[in-house]
Design a protein around this motif. Sequence first.
Motif, short mmCIF file in Angstrom:
data_model
loop_
_atom_site.label_atom_id
_atom_site.label_comp_id
_atom_site.label_asym_id
_atom_site.label_seq_id
_atom_site.Cartn_x
_atom_site.Cartn_y
_atom_site.Cartn_z
N LYS A 77 5.53 -2.12 -0.94
CA LYS A 77 6.01 -1.13 0.03
C LYS A 77 5.87 0.28 -0.53
O LYS A 77 5.42 1.20 0.16
N GLN A 78 6.23 0.45 -1.79
CA GLN A 78 6.12 1.77 -2.43
C GLN A 78 4.66 2.22 -2.50
O GLN A 78 4.34 3.37 -2.19
N LEU A 79 3.77 1.31 -2.87
CA LEU A 79 2.35 1.65 -2.97
C LEU A 79 1.77 2.02 -1.61
O LEU A 79 1.02 2.99 -1.49
N VAL A 80 2.14 1.30 -0.57
CA VAL A 80 1.66 1.61 0.78
C VAL A 80 2.12 3.00 1.20
O VAL A 80 1.36 3.76 1.79
N ASP A 81 3.35 3.35 0.86
CA ASP A 81 3.85 4.70 1.17
C ASP A 81 3.11 5.78 0.38
O ASP A 81 2.79 6.84 0.91
N GLU A 82 2.80 5.49 -0.88
CA GLU A 82 2.16 6.48 -1.75
C GLU A 82 0.71 6.77 -1.38
O GLU A 82 0.22 7.86 -1.66
N ALA A 120 -9.38 5.98 8.06
CA ALA A 120 -8.59 6.39 9.22
C ALA A 120 -7.13 5.94 9.14
O ALA A 120 -6.28 6.49 9.82
N ARG A 121 -6.87 4.93 8.30
CA ARG A 121 -5.51 4.36 8.26
C ARG A 121 -5.30 3.65 6.93
O ARG A 121 -6.25 3.36 6.23
N ARG A 122 -4.06 3.36 6.63
CA ARG A 122 -3.75 2.55 5.45
C ARG A 122 -4.09 1.10 5.78
O ARG A 122 -3.69 0.58 6.82
N VAL A 123 -4.85 0.46 4.89
CA VAL A 123 -5.26 -0.92 5.09
C VAL A 123 -4.81 -1.74 3.88
O VAL A 123 -5.09 -1.37 2.74
#
Length: 157
Positions: A6-11, A112-115
């Motif tokens: 979760k932290q990595l996705v936010d970063e 275009a987005r976080r994947v």
Amino acid sequence: MLPRLKQLVDEIAPLHSKLILLIGSPGCGKTALLLEFAEQAHVSVMNLGLKLGARLARLPHKQRRLQAGHLLREIADEHASGDLLLVDNIELLFDASLAINPLDLLKRLAHARRVVAAWPGEHREGSTGARLIYAETSHPEHRDDSLAGVIPFFIQT
């Protein structure tokens, strides 16, 4: 493991390429982690093989190679929740008849987005650095790609 993901996705949100690959041996829990993350984030996991396979099956064989990338972007746009796309079962992208580079396609989606995607192959350290491997060298679907432009998330069993 979930809090770290979760932290990595936010970063990664401000990065140019926002591709996280879940890497680990078969049965290590990549899909389970994706599903747990999806539940926490209130999104769903896209089964790429199912979605892309259904659309490719409608096309003549000669058109599949030409349309695979376009169809994948279309499916991703339909499935993404805001700027987040969770992807599992990407093995279809390695089909030699499609003649595409699976990792490049995922990287393009991640502009275009976080994947976050489960990598079905393995990771190896070699003389040229870290590599992502899919299938054995003699197999027609074999891939050997650099980790450049990818954020690896290693899952240990």
